[in-house]
Every structure is written in C-alpha cells, then in structure tokens.
Design an enzyme around this catalytic site. Structure first.
Site, PDB file in Angstrom:
ATOM      1  N   ASP A   1      -2.400 -34.541   8.063  1.00  0.00           N
ATOM      2  CA  ASP A   1      -3.478 -35.299   7.440  1.00  0.00           C
ATOM      3  C   ASP A   1      -2.909 -36.459   6.621  1.00  0.00           C
ATOM      4  O   ASP A   1      -1.798 -36.377   6.087  1.00  0.00           O
ATOM      5  CB  ASP A   1      -4.307 -34.405   6.511  1.00  0.00           C
ATOM      6  CG  ASP A   1      -5.224 -33.462   7.270  1.00  0.00           C
ATOM      7  OD1 ASP A   1      -5.444 -33.676   8.474  1.00  0.00           O
ATOM      8  OD2 ASP A   1      -5.731 -32.503   6.641  1.00  0.00           O
TER       9      ASP A   1
ATOM     10  N   GLU B   1      -0.299 -30.100  11.641  1.00  0.00           N
ATOM     11  CA  GLU B   1      -0.647 -29.412  10.396  1.00  0.00           C
ATOM     12  C   GLU B   1      -1.719 -28.345  10.597  1.00  0.00           C
ATOM     13  O   GLU B   1      -1.574 -27.214  10.148  1.00  0.00           O
ATOM     14  CB  GLU B   1      -1.132 -30.423   9.350  1.00  0.00           C
ATOM     15  CG  GLU B   1      -1.547 -29.763   8.040  1.00  0.00           C
ATOM     16  CD  GLU B   1      -2.103 -30.724   7.009  1.00  0.00           C
ATOM     17  OE1 GLU B   1      -2.630 -30.240   5.993  1.00  0.00           O
ATOM     18  OE2 GLU B   1      -2.020 -31.958   7.208  1.00  0.00           O
TER      19      GLU B   1
ATOM     20  N   TYR C   1       0.811  -1.224   0.000  1.00  0.00           N
ATOM     21  CA  TYR C   1       0.000   0.000   0.000  1.00  0.00           C
ATOM     22  C   TYR C   1       0.843   1.274   0.000  1.00  0.00           C
ATOM     23  O   TYR C   1       0.307   2.369  -0.185  1.00  0.00           O
ATOM     24  CB  TYR C   1      -0.963   0.003   1.197  1.00  0.00           C
ATOM     25  CG  TYR C   1      -2.244  -0.728   0.891  1.00  0.00           C
ATOM     26  CD1 TYR C   1      -3.185  -0.191   0.014  1.00  0.00           C
ATOM     27  CD2 TYR C   1      -2.507  -1.983   1.450  1.00  0.00           C
ATOM     28  CE1 TYR C   1      -4.358  -0.869  -0.290  1.00  0.00           C
ATOM     29  CE2 TYR C   1      -3.683  -2.671   1.154  1.00  0.00           C
ATOM     30  CZ  TYR C   1      -4.598  -2.104   0.286  1.00  0.00           C
ATOM     31  OH  TYR C   1      -5.751  -2.780  -0.026  1.00  0.00           O
TER      32      TYR C   1
END
Length: 420
Positions: free
Chosen positions: A301, A249, A159
C-alpha cells in the site's frame, strides 16, 4: 461510493487471456527484470557476516536440531539444581530482547541486529518469581516436544498451563527469551504460530513427503507451512521458470493476481503475508530467494505502514533482531504502490485517503530510521506522502478496472524497471 463510479464508467468487459498463454510482449516486459537478476547474482556483499565486518557483541541465533535443544535444556536444569543445592538459588541469565536502545543497524548488510545486554531472572526476587516459574515450566514443555520430536502451536503451548501463563502474550514473550537463552531460533523450540502466509505460482517444493506444485493451487494459493523444517528442495522446474518473486502486502491483491494467473503471463512466484508477516512467511521468502536466486519485487500500500511492513521483510524487526540472519531478506526492491505512482497512474482523488494524525506521526518517525535514510529515493517518496497528505491502498487501481493491476500497472512497472 464515488470511487466505485469510476469502476462502472470503465466497464469490466476486458477479454481474459487463457491461463497458460504468455503475453506477446512478455520478453520485452521482463528485460529489466533479467538485468536486475544478473546484477543481484554478481553482488557478493550480502554474503559477509557481522564479525567479518568487525562487529562484535552481537546476538545471533541459529537453527538447532531437537536433540541439541533437548541437551541444552537438560544441561541448564542440571546447573540450576547445582546452584540451588549450593545455596545460590534459582536464576537464569540471557540476552535482553530488542527494544530500541540495543538495536544496531549494520549498513553494509542492510539489516538490524541485537547487541548483547544480559538480563538475569531470579526466583528469590519477589518481583520475578512468577516469570521465573513460567520460564521453568516452558522449558519443561519444550523439553517434552524435543524429546518426542513433535511440534506445537503457540496457542496449544499456552493452554498447556493456562492458569500459570494467564495470557498468551506472556507465554509468547517467554518463548523468545528461551530462544535467546539457548541461542536458537524459536522454530528450533518446536513451537510455531498458525499458518498465515500464502504462495502461488511457478514454484515447487517438498513438504515432508508431499510434492507441492503451486501452479495447481487455484486462486486461493497454498498456505506457507508453519513448520519450515518440513520444507525442502525448493525449485522452479517449468518450461518457463520463475524470473522474479512478487511479494504482496495484502490478501485481496494476492487473490486478484492468482485468479488472473499473472504468474503464467509473466513467470513468477507470488507470496503474501496478509499484512504484517509471520515468521514462517519471512523465513520462506528468504529460503526461496536463496534457492532460486531471482529478484524480489514488493507490492505494498502507498502509506507508511506498507513501507514499514516491507522494511521488516528486508531489514528484520527490532523484536526479532536476534534472528535477522534467518528472517531478513535485504535485497528486495520496492516496486509499488509508491506515493509518486498516484499521480503518474492518475488514481482518482476520491480513491485516495487523507492521512490521519497517527499516519503523519508514524511516517515522520519512519523517515528517521537509518535503513530509510540510506535510500534517498525512499526518503523522497515518504516526503511526497507527507506533503500530499494522501495515501492509497493497492485496491485503488480497481477504480480503473478490475484487471488494471495485472494487465496495465504491473506490466508497465516491470517494463520500465520502475523499482527502487
């Protein structure tokens, strides 16, 4: 759904152990962890450098203080001015970013590195005018940060000149090129991402002048500081100090472990990057490991994407291969959830998910990576994933009880030393 019926059938009336009361058998459960810790402390292999192993032409950036970066920018701009006055125009030369063909995996160090291939950016080239302008503008902004000794987020930097950069991805990419040009970490440019990772458990550290005790952070944990130069004096000064780091995770599993005070039952530190880890989390994991010299066990996972995230913690990513020495932590063990665990722990079929075509393609490509191929047990697990065509999230264990993960699955894995 049908998976939730298993939850109802098991009932949730398990008696909760007081937060600070250790499990009676925790000494037995952690026996294999202590054997692993001893072995890792005796392993000197990872202390070698690429040059000691005969590898040259690699790009390795280093942490640099703000005055050093400031001086580098001033020196480069002085050279640019001289070049312009001599009639040679404005140009910058730096190492090309990692893109596959210039990535080198060093098996002895279990880490990916960037091979040097020069890229030249010239203001006189019409196709490069805007990118050269953006790079010069970023140097000006970073120079201001280093001169004042302050930090900025990547978003704030974007910005600062939004019309020039147009998209934050543009300014983010330029930052990495600046780091390559000056041979420093992106962190040394005084620019960071927003805080993302979390830590809880038996660890204390200084965050500037504040003493942080992560046993007193509740179930939400402590945000890992994005300004890693503020972090110092990492320690585990407790009556039962941390014996391992559990790298998780996802946030949901982290919250379960934190609420159950798993780190009090089995003295440990729990860290999550909430999916794909940001640089601060990866750097923090490495620094904690170096400070405490305890094993790291990964809980991800049971799918190829989870294994890929774990491998980024371990070997580094291609995009940040120039900074692998600071970000990668090679000696992490894959605790779970592995594809073979789904049958071993009798995860209900209706709590498993079918692999999509993308999942299959991704797993097959991951199987070809050299850091996977060197681990035969990882190859077998990926092959099982592909043959079964099933995946599962850590939360699949909730079907067997809300606290099955913390009271049954993890203690059994730790007791058996069941990691690869």
């Amino acid at each position: 759904n049908s998976c939730s019926t298993h939850l109802q059938q098991h009932g949730m009336s398990a008696k909760k152990r007081p937060a600070d009361e250790p499990a009676a058998n925790y000494e037995v459960v952690l026996r294999e962890v202590r054997v692993l810790a001893k072995r890792l402390r005796e392993d000197k292999t990872l202390e070698l450098t690429p040059s000691q192993l005969g590898h040259t032409n690699l790009v390795e950036v280093t942490d640099q203080d703000a005055p050093v970066v400031q001086a580098s920018i001033e020196r480069l701009i002085a050279q640019a001015i001289s070049s312009i006055l001599a009639g040679d125009g404005l140009s910058f030369t730096f190492a090309s970013k990692g893109s596959g063909s210039n990535i080198k995996f060093i098996e002895e160090l279990d880490r990916v590195y960037l091979e040097y291939r020069p890229t030249k950016r010239q203001f006189a080239d019409a196709s490069q005018v805007r990118r050269t302008t953006m790079m010069t503008r970023l140097m000006q902004l970073v120079h201001e940060l280093t001169k004042k000794g302050i930090h900025s987020t990547k978003r704030d930097l974007f910005y600062a000149d939004v019309k020039l950069f147009e998209k934050q991805t543009s300014s983010d990419a330029m930052l990495e090129e600046l780091a390559l040009m000056f041979g420093c970490t992106r962190h040394s440019l005084q620019v960071t991402a927003s805080e993302k990772g979390l830590v809880v458990g038996r660890i204390q550290f200084q965050d500037d002048d504040d003493t942080i005790d992560c046993t007193k952070m509740g179930r939400s944990g402590k945000n890992i500081p994005s300004y890693m130069d503020r972090v110092s004096n990492i320690r585990s000064d407790f009556d039962r100090p941390a014996e391992f780091i559990l790298l998780v995770e996802k946030d949901a599993a982290f919250q379960r472990l934190a609420e159950d005070r798993f780190y009090n039952t089995y003295p440990c530190i729990i860290i999550t990057g909430k999916g794909e880890a940001d640089l601060a989390t990866r750097m923090f994991v490495r620094r904690v490991k170096e400070a405490l010299k305890i094993p790291i066990l990964g809980l991800f996972d049971s799918d190829a994407h989870g294994l890929k995230i774990l491998s980024v913690y371990m070997q580094g990513s291609e995009a940040m291969s120039h900074d692998s020495a600071n970000l990668a932590t090679p000696d992490i063990k894959w605790l779970g959830v592995r594809p073979s665990d789904l049958d071993k722990y009798k995860v209900p079929k209706d709590c498993r998910l079918d692999l999509s075509a993308h999942d299959i393609t991704f797993a097959e490509s991951l199987l070809q990576k050299p850091y996977i191929q060197k681990r035969k047990t990882w190859v077998k697990e990926l092959e099982k994933l592909l043959s079964s065509k099933e995946k599962a999230e850590i939360q699949a264990f909730t079907s067997k009880g809300f606290q099955y993960l913390t009271e049954t699955y993890l203690p059994q894995k730790l007791k058996e030393g069941d990691w690869v």
